[in-house]
Design a protein around this motif. Structure first.
Motif, PDB file in Angstrom:
ATOM      1  N   GLY A  48       0.804  -1.214   0.000  1.00  0.00           N
ATOM      2  CA  GLY A  48       0.000   0.000   0.000  1.00  0.00           C
ATOM      3  C   GLY A  48       0.835   1.262   0.000  1.00  0.00           C
ATOM      4  N   GLY A  49       1.963   1.238   0.708  1.00  0.00           N
ATOM      5  CA  GLY A  49       2.837   2.405   0.725  1.00  0.00           C
ATOM      6  C   GLY A  49       3.469   2.655  -0.630  1.00  0.00           C
ATOM      7  N   THR A  50       3.902   1.572  -1.283  1.00  0.00           N
ATOM      8  CA  THR A  50       4.538   1.707  -2.587  1.00  0.00           C
ATOM      9  C   THR A  50       3.588   2.349  -3.596  1.00  0.00           C
ATOM     10  OG1 THR A  50       5.674  -0.369  -2.070  1.00  0.00           O
ATOM     11  CG2 THR A  50       5.878   0.464  -4.323  1.00  0.00           C
ATOM     12  N   TYR A  51       2.363   1.840  -3.643  1.00  0.00           N
ATOM     13  CA  TYR A  51       1.395   2.390  -4.594  1.00  0.00           C
ATOM     14  C   TYR A  51       1.024   3.830  -4.251  1.00  0.00           C
ATOM     15  CZ  TYR A  51       0.561  -1.802  -7.375  1.00  0.00           C
ATOM     16  OH  TYR A  51       0.713  -2.854  -8.253  1.00  0.00           O
ATOM     17  N   ALA A  52       0.928   4.144  -2.955  1.00  0.00           N
ATOM     18  CA  ALA A  52       0.644   5.534  -2.575  1.00  0.00           C
ATOM     19  C   ALA A  52       1.779   6.451  -3.027  1.00  0.00           C
ATOM     20  CB  ALA A  52       0.438   5.637  -1.068  1.00  0.00           C
ATOM     21  N   ALA A  53       3.028   5.997  -2.843  1.00  0.00           N
ATOM     22  CA  ALA A  53       4.180   6.803  -3.261  1.00  0.00           C
ATOM     23  C   ALA A  53       4.187   7.008  -4.772  1.00  0.00           C
ATOM     24  CB  ALA A  53       5.476   6.138  -2.796  1.00  0.00           C
ATOM     25  N   ILE A  54       3.844   5.965  -5.522  1.00  0.00           N
ATOM     26  CA  ILE A  54       3.794   6.101  -6.980  1.00  0.00           C
ATOM     27  C   ILE A  54       2.677   7.057  -7.394  1.00  0.00           C
ATOM     28  CG2 ILE A  54       3.280   4.860  -9.124  1.00  0.00           C
ATOM     29  CD1 ILE A  54       6.124   4.416  -8.068  1.00  0.00           C
ATOM     30  N   GLY A  55       1.535   6.994  -6.684  1.00  0.00           N
ATOM     31  CA  GLY A  55       0.445   7.922  -6.975  1.00  0.00           C
ATOM     32  C   GLY A  55       0.851   9.365  -6.786  1.00  0.00           C
ATOM     33  N   ALA A  56       1.679   9.623  -5.763  1.00  0.00           N
ATOM     34  CA  ALA A  56       2.190  10.983  -5.528  1.00  0.00           C
ATOM     35  C   ALA A  56       3.287  11.351  -6.516  1.00  0.00           C
ATOM     36  CB  ALA A  56       2.720  11.092  -4.096  1.00  0.00           C
ATOM     37  N   ARG A  57       4.075  10.361  -6.935  1.00  0.00           N
ATOM     38  CA  ARG A  57       5.211  10.599  -7.828  1.00  0.00           C
ATOM     39  C   ARG A  57       4.787  11.219  -9.155  1.00  0.00           C
ATOM     40  NH1 ARG A  57       8.339  11.968 -10.807  1.00  0.00           N
ATOM     41  NH2 ARG A  57      10.295  11.044 -11.516  1.00  0.00           N
ATOM     42  N   MET A  58       3.547  10.954  -9.566  1.00  0.00           N
ATOM     43  CA  MET A  58       3.073  11.506 -10.839  1.00  0.00           C
ATOM     44  C   MET A  58       2.940  13.024 -10.815  1.00  0.00           C
ATOM     45  SD  MET A  58       0.170   8.660 -11.731  1.00  0.00           S
ATOM     46  CE  MET A  58       0.573   6.913 -11.538  1.00  0.00           C
ATOM     47  N   TRP A  59       2.957  13.613  -9.599  1.00  0.00           N
ATOM     48  CA  TRP A  59       2.703  15.049  -9.457  1.00  0.00           C
ATOM     49  C   TRP A  59       3.825  15.813  -8.768  1.00  0.00           C
ATOM     50  CZ3 TRP A  59      -1.389  15.567 -12.338  1.00  0.00           C
ATOM     51  CH2 TRP A  59      -2.338  14.532 -12.391  1.00  0.00           C
ATOM     52  N   LEU A  60       4.649  15.128  -7.997  1.00  0.00           N
ATOM     53  CA  LEU A  60       5.621  15.810  -7.145  1.00  0.00           C
ATOM     54  C   LEU A  60       7.049  15.449  -7.514  1.00  0.00           C
ATOM     55  CD1 LEU A  60       3.939  15.159  -3.666  1.00  0.00           C
ATOM     56  CD2 LEU A  60       3.825  17.273  -5.009  1.00  0.00           C
ATOM     57  N   PRO A  61       7.975  16.389  -7.424  1.00  0.00           N
ATOM     58  CA  PRO A  61       9.385  16.046  -7.574  1.00  0.00           C
ATOM     59  C   PRO A  61       9.786  15.031  -6.509  1.00  0.00           C
ATOM     60  CG  PRO A  61       9.072  18.428  -7.659  1.00  0.00           C
ATOM     61  CD  PRO A  61       7.770  17.840  -7.212  1.00  0.00           C
ATOM     62  N   PRO A  62      10.508  13.980  -6.868  1.00  0.00           N
ATOM     63  CA  PRO A  62      10.780  12.888  -5.923  1.00  0.00           C
ATOM     64  C   PRO A  62      11.544  13.303  -4.682  1.00  0.00           C
ATOM     65  CG  PRO A  62      12.045  12.629  -7.950  1.00  0.00           C
ATOM     66  CD  PRO A  62      11.048  13.699  -8.209  1.00  0.00           C
ATOM     67  N   ARG A  63      12.294  14.395  -4.732  1.00  0.00           N
ATOM     68  CA  ARG A  63      13.052  14.820  -3.558  1.00  0.00           C
ATOM     69  C   ARG A  63      12.145  15.390  -2.466  1.00  0.00           C
ATOM     70  NH1 ARG A  63      13.303  18.690  -7.358  1.00  0.00           N
ATOM     71  NH2 ARG A  63      12.764  20.837  -6.760  1.00  0.00           N
ATOM     72  N   THR A  64      10.855  15.651  -2.792  1.00  0.00           N
ATOM     73  CA  THR A  64       9.971  16.337  -1.848  1.00  0.00           C
ATOM     74  C   THR A  64       9.073  15.401  -1.049  1.00  0.00           C
ATOM     75  OG1 THR A  64       8.177  16.630  -3.464  1.00  0.00           O
ATOM     76  CG2 THR A  64       9.889  18.345  -3.377  1.00  0.00           C
ATOM     77  N   PHE A  65       9.163  14.090  -1.257  1.00  0.00           N
ATOM     78  CA  PHE A  65       8.260  13.159  -0.575  1.00  0.00           C
ATOM     79  C   PHE A  65       8.889  11.780  -0.571  1.00  0.00           C
ATOM     80  CE2 PHE A  65       7.510  12.244  -4.916  1.00  0.00           C
ATOM     81  CZ  PHE A  65       7.058  10.933  -4.958  1.00  0.00           C
ATOM     82  N   GLY A  66       8.164  10.786  -0.026  1.00  0.00           N
ATOM     83  CA  GLY A  66       8.681   9.436  -0.126  1.00  0.00           C
ATOM     84  C   GLY A  66       8.188   8.502   0.949  1.00  0.00           C
TER      85      GLY A  66
END
Length: 345
Positions: A48-66
Motif C-alpha cells: 500500500g505504501g509503494t502504490y501511494a508513493a507512486i500515486g504521488a510521484r506523478m505530481w511531485l518532484p521525488p526529492r519532496t516526498f517518499g
C-alpha cells in the motif's frame, strides 16, 4: 479546505510521507474448488505504501516526498533497479540485521481473493521518519486498523508534528466490531478514506452498493466527528462509480472515474492506495482544496489500473513532473480531462 497543508515556497518540510508498507507480492491461482489453474504471474513490487508513493510521484518532484523501505538482506537487485526507475530520491532504504524483505502471497480462488504474509512485516510509525528526510511532513498517509491509527496519531502529537492525516482503514478491519475504535480516532483524522464496500461494512449496511448508500455512509462518518469542527473530510473510493467527497462545511461532490470504458481496467490492485497518494499531492498543489485534490487521485488511480503491477514512467524528468509521461500519457492532460468533466456536470 484543509488548512494545515498549505505549503510556502520557502517551506523545507517534506510534502508527503506514507507509512504504508513495501511488499514483494507473489501469486497463487486456483478454481472455485481449490484446484490449481494454469494461470501464472511472476512476483512483483507491491504494498500500500509503494502504490501511494507512486500515486504521488506523478505530481511531485521525488526529492519532496517518499517512504521508508525495509530492504532485507535478501532484497532483489532487479527490484532495487525497478524502484530506481522512478527516482532513487523518493525511497529511504534501511536494512535491519536479521530481517527479511516483506513478502506476501495473493491467493486467487475463483472470484475470491485472499492475502497472507510469507515473512514477518515490519510496521512503520512516525518515529521511523525522525532521522530521515521525511521527518515532520506536511501530509501523512497510513493504512492500518483503527487501534493502530490511534497509536500513530498519538505519536504525531508526541513528536509535535501537525500534518494533514490521510487514513485508509485496512480492508480486513473494516467490520462492524471495529466501528467503536474508528469513532474514537476520527477527531484526529483530516481525511478518512475507505472504499465503498469497506465503508458500508463498517456501518453494517447491506449490499448492494449504491450511490445513495455511499452518500449516507459518508454523512454518518462526518457527523461522527471526522477532523475538527470546521475541517474534516470523508472520501469514499467507489471504483467505476468514481469517488464521493464530503465535508461538514462544504457538502458532498461526486468525482467521476477517469476510465468510463471498463475494458480499459486490467487490474485494480493498488488503485486505492495510488488514489490517496495522488490526493495527498493534490492537497498541497491545490492549497488544501480536497475536492480538487480528488481529481489528482482519480488520475493517479487511472494509470495503476491499466495493467498488472506498477505503471511505467516512460519519460523521465526528475525535477519537472509536468512534462513526464506515464504509460505513454500525461497525468496533466488527464487532469484537465477530469476537471472539464467536473465543470460540465
Amino acid at each position: 479546505m484543509v488548512e494545515p497543508v498549505a505549503a510556502t515556497a520557502a517551506s523545507t518540510k517534506p510534502v508527503f510521507a506514507t507509512l504504508g508498507l513495501f511488499i514483494i507480492d507473489e501469486f497463487s491461482f486456483s478454481d472455485e474448488n481449490g484446484n490449481p489453474t494454469n494461470e501464472k504471474r511472476p512476483a512483483e513490487i507491491g504494498g500500500g505504501g509503494t502504490y501511494a508513493a507512486i500515486g504521488a510521484r506523478m505530481w511531485l518532484p521525488p526529492r519532496t516526498f517518499g517512504m521508508v523501505i525495509d530492504a532485507g538482506t535478501d532484497f532483489p537487485q532487479d527490484v532495487h533497479a525497478a524502484l530506481k526507475d522512478y527516482s532513487e530520491e523518493m525511497w529511504c532504504f534501511r536494512t535491519q540485521e536479521g530481517h527479511m524483505t516483506t513478502r506476501a502471497l495473493n491467493i486467487y480462488r475463483g472470484q475470491h481473493r485472499d492475502f497472507e504474509y510469507l515473512t514477518p512485516r515490519i510496521r512503520l510509525t512516525p518515529r521511523d521518519l525522525v532521522n530521515t528526510r521525511l521527518a515532520d511532513p506536511l501530509t501523512i498517509h497510513f493504512v492500518c486498523s483503527p487501534k493502530r491509527a490511534h497509536v500513530i496519531t498519538s505519536e504525531l502529537r508526541e513528536l509535535g508534528w501537525n500534518p494533514t492525516t490521510i487514513y485508509e482503514p485496512i480492508p480486513f478491519r473494516c467490520v462492524p466490531e471495529e466501528l467503536p475504535s474508528l469513532l474514537e480516532v476520527l477527531p484526529a483524522i483530516d481525511v478518512l478514506s475507505p472504499n465503498a464496500g469497506e465503508a458500508l461494512s463498517l456501518l453494517s449496511v447491506p449490499e448492494p452498493v449504491t450511490r445513495e448508500k455511499i452518500e449516507q455512509a459518508a454523512k454518518r462518518f462526518v457527523d461522527a466527528g471526522v477532523g475538527s469542527e470546521s475541517n474534516g473530510f470523508v472520501v469514499i473510493r467507489s471504483g467505476e462509480m468514481g469517488s464521493y467527497v464530503l465535508s461538514r462545511g462544504h457538502g458532498g461532490e461526486w468525482i467521476d472515474a477517469y476510465w468510463q470504458d471498463q475494458s480499459k481496467v486490467i487490474d485494480v490492485t493498488g488503485a486505492g492506495n495510488a488514489f490517496l497518494g495522488g490526493l495527498a499531492a493534490g492537497i498541497t498543489l491545490e492549497s488544501g482544496d480536497v475536492y480538487e485534490a480528488a481529481l489528482y487521485g482519480t488520475v493517479s488511480a487511472s494509470f495503476v489500473i491499466e495493467q498488472g503491477g506498477l505503471p511505467h514512467l516512460t519519460r523521465l524528468s526528475p525535477n519537472t513532473p509536468d512534462i513526464e509521461e506515464w504509460n505513454g500519457d500525461s497525468p496533466r492532460k488527464r487532469l484537465e480531462e477530469v476537471r472539464a468533466r467536473k465543470n460540465r456536470s
